[in-house]
Design a protein around this motif. Structure first.
Motif, mmCIF file in Angstrom:
data_model
loop_
_atom_site.group_PDB
_atom_site.id
_atom_site.type_symbol
_atom_site.label_atom_id
_atom_site.label_comp_id
_atom_site.label_asym_id
_atom_site.label_seq_id
_atom_site.Cartn_x
_atom_site.Cartn_y
_atom_site.Cartn_z
ATOM 1 N N GLU A 1 0.804 -1.082 -0.020
ATOM 2 C CA GLU A 1 -0.101 0.064 -0.047
ATOM 3 C C GLU A 1 0.728 1.274 0.112
ATOM 4 N N LEU B 1 -5.371 6.270 -0.777
ATOM 5 C CA LEU B 1 -4.646 4.883 -0.774
ATOM 6 C C LEU B 1 -4.671 4.268 -2.219
ATOM 7 N N ALA C 1 -9.724 -1.247 -5.203
ATOM 8 C CA ALA C 1 -9.935 -1.307 -3.702
ATOM 9 C C ALA C 1 -9.329 -2.371 -3.099
ATOM 10 N N SER D 1 -7.246 -1.397 2.844
ATOM 11 C CA SER D 1 -7.344 -0.323 3.595
ATOM 12 C C SER D 1 -7.434 -0.346 5.126
ATOM 13 N N VAL E 1 -10.811 6.494 4.043
ATOM 14 C CA VAL E 1 -9.925 5.781 3.145
ATOM 15 C C VAL E 1 -10.376 6.132 1.556
ATOM 16 N N VAL F 1 -9.736 5.345 -2.082
ATOM 17 C CA VAL F 1 -9.053 4.360 -2.941
ATOM 18 C C VAL F 1 -9.496 4.762 -4.313
ATOM 19 N N MET G 1 -14.650 -2.161 8.935
ATOM 20 C CA MET G 1 -14.836 -1.596 7.756
ATOM 21 C C MET G 1 -16.167 -1.395 7.107
#
Length: 279
Positions: free
Chosen positions: A192, A204, A216, A221, A240, A242, A258
């Motif tokens: 990452e 990210l 993703a 993440s 985050v 992405v 998440m």
């Protein structure tokens, strides 16, 4: 529900979370074993279906379902956060449940309906010791002896997180495979590159082990958010960003939660003729 009932071939579903796409095979009613050879063939975007990961759903005596994940190269992956959320949404819609327990190699993960069409999953407590990631030898996981000073994190799979000034400027195609195969990571690693935008937001970009560049990744993440918090660059709850959209990561005492959207794109059937070419 038997998704193969009366249908020759092998039924599958195509799903994605923020463009991180999956083929999902539901084996709860039986069906052939999924092999690395089948995973590789399915993962070919020109001759198969194409995916970032393949997920297999099986029955489990003590959880709502058991999940197994394959990378596009046919290797096993212990964790896949976005696929877990997608399958959780499918199962919650099927059963009417608001919460589920899903067994993975990472352990039993809790998934919940987060409202507004969003689904959240607890990806478990991050693994921060060198032998849990795992790394090849004892060292401080907060500062690896690799150019760029990355952080190592285990989320059921290994991660190497770099902090950069401009994530868009990173040459992922060159650096991703170089670090994936770094000798400090005996099982290879996800990679990452993180740009800190504020105390509660990061950008990210992702190179996934066994797959390559992805739009993703749930586990990536989570690992990036944990690394940023450990370095003191952010708090423990961050947005985050992405390539495929936005995930919300919240590192709590009971694990890394998440939250994000899911999509069930279509159902399909692999033809008998195509399956026979695999031998």
């Amino acid at each position: 529900m038997d998704r193969n009932l009366g249908t020759p071939g092998l039924a599958f579903m195509k799903m994605h979370g923020l463009g991180n796409d999956f083929v999902v095979i539901d084996r709860r009613a039986g069906g052939p074993a999924v092999t690395p050879a089948l995973a590789r063939a399915l993962g070919d975007r020109h001759r198969g279906v194409g995916f970032d990961q393949l997920a297999v759903i099986d029955r489990d005596a003590d959880a709502d379902a058991a999940l197994t994940f394959f990378n596009a190269d046919g290797s096993l992956s212990s964790a896949c956060g976005n696929a877990t959320r997608c399958i959780a949404r499918f199962l919650m819609d099927e059963t009417g449940s608001q919460a589920l327990r899903l067994r993975t190699e990472r352990g039993v993960l809790i998934a919940e309906d987060a409202g507004g069409g969003l689904t959240r999953v607890n990806m478990g407590v991050p693994l921060l010791a060198w032998d849990q990631v795992p790394l090849a030898q004892a060292m401080d996981t907060l500062h690896l002896p690799i150019a760029g000073d990355p952080v190592a994190t285990g989320m059921g799979n290994p991660h190497c997180t770099f902090f950069v000034e401009d994530a868009e400027a990173v040459d992922l195609e060159r650096l991703g495979p170089e670090y994936e195969h770094h000798p400090l990571y005996p099982q290879r690693t996800n990679v990452e590159f993180v740009q800190v935008l504020s105390r509660d937001e990061i950008r990210l970009r992702i190179w996934e082990r066994g797959t390559g560049i992805t739009l993703a990744s749930g586990s990536c993440s989570c690992a990036a958010a944990v690394a940023a918090a450990r370095r003191g660059l952010t708090g423990r709850r961050v947005t985050v960003r992405v390539d495929g959209g936005v995930l919300e990561i919240d590192w709590r005492e009971d694990g890394v939660w998440m939250t994000g959207p899911t999509a069930h794109v279509f159902d399909g059937t692999l033809s008998v003729a195509w399956l026979e070419t695999l031998g």
